[in-house]
Design a protein around this motif. Sequence first.
Motif, PDB file in Angstrom:
ATOM      1  N   THR A  44      -2.802  -5.639   5.008  1.00 25.95           N
ATOM      2  CA  THR A  44      -3.523  -4.804   5.844  1.00 25.95           C
ATOM      3  C   THR A  44      -2.471  -4.385   7.044  1.00 25.95           C
ATOM      4  O   THR A  44      -2.232  -3.176   7.677  1.00 25.95           O
ATOM      5  CB  THR A  44      -4.680  -5.209   6.500  1.00 25.95           C
ATOM      6  OG1 THR A  44      -5.520  -5.731   5.633  1.00 25.95           O
ATOM      7  CG2 THR A  44      -5.231  -4.522   7.774  1.00 25.95           C
ATOM      8  N   LEU A  45      -1.697  -5.311   7.658  1.00 20.64           N
ATOM      9  CA  LEU A  45      -0.496  -5.003   8.500  1.00 20.64           C
ATOM     10  C   LEU A  45       0.567  -4.381   7.719  1.00 20.64           C
ATOM     11  O   LEU A  45       0.928  -3.387   8.743  1.00 20.64           O
ATOM     12  CB  LEU A  45      -0.003  -6.413   8.942  1.00 20.64           C
ATOM     13  CG  LEU A  45      -1.130  -7.233   9.823  1.00 20.64           C
ATOM     14  CD1 LEU A  45      -0.297  -8.718   9.968  1.00 20.64           C
ATOM     15  CD2 LEU A  45      -1.370  -6.559  10.984  1.00 20.64           C
ATOM     16  N   LYS A  84       2.041   4.054  10.586  1.00 23.74           N
ATOM     17  CA  LYS A  84       2.834   4.080  11.938  1.00 23.74           C
ATOM     18  C   LYS A  84       3.989   4.877  11.982  1.00 23.74           C
ATOM     19  O   LYS A  84       4.350   5.612  12.730  1.00 23.74           O
ATOM     20  CB  LYS A  84       2.586   2.893  12.921  1.00 23.74           C
ATOM     21  CG  LYS A  84       2.873   3.140  14.307  1.00 23.74           C
ATOM     22  CD  LYS A  84       2.956   1.772  14.888  1.00 23.74           C
ATOM     23  CE  LYS A  84       2.944   1.896  16.440  1.00 23.74           C
ATOM     24  NZ  LYS A  84       2.728   0.671  17.092  1.00 23.74           N
ATOM     25  N   ALA A  85       4.668   4.332  10.716  1.00 23.91           N
ATOM     26  CA  ALA A  85       5.988   4.760  10.520  1.00 23.91           C
ATOM     27  C   ALA A  85       5.961   6.135   9.778  1.00 23.91           C
ATOM     28  O   ALA A  85       7.239   6.687   9.755  1.00 23.91           O
ATOM     29  CB  ALA A  85       6.769   3.803   9.842  1.00 23.91           C
ATOM     30  N   GLY A  86       5.020   6.559   9.276  1.00 28.58           N
ATOM     31  CA  GLY A  86       5.064   7.656   8.612  1.00 28.58           C
ATOM     32  C   GLY A  86       5.443   7.515   7.110  1.00 28.58           C
ATOM     33  O   GLY A  86       5.665   8.702   6.550  1.00 28.58           O
TER      34      GLY A  86
END
Length: 88
Positions: A55-56, A63-65
Motif C-alpha cells: 500500500t505504501l 505521488k511520484a507519477g
Amino acid sequence: MQTIVNYQDMSAVDALWTLYKQQSRRVREAFRSRIAQEEAKGAVCISETEAKALTLKRGRDIKAGRTKLISHDKVMHEMEQMLSSYEN
C-alpha cells in the motif's frame, strides 16, 4: 458517490466493510462468490506487514507519477463489465 471518512482512524477491515456496504446486492453476491472461490483454491494470503508495504509503495508510485489513478467512473464501469461476465 462520495463517502466522508477519517482515514487515520479507520482500520483496513472498516474501510473494506464501508466499500462493501456501498455496493449493490448483485456486486456483494459476486464478491462473496469470488471470496469463496479463492478460499476453495487455497489462495495465498500476504501478511499484514506485506499488505502495508504494498500500500505504501503504491502511494509513493502515485505521488511520484509512476502510477496513475483510475477515475471512480472508469473503475465502476470495468467492475460492471466484469460482473456481467460472471452472470453467463
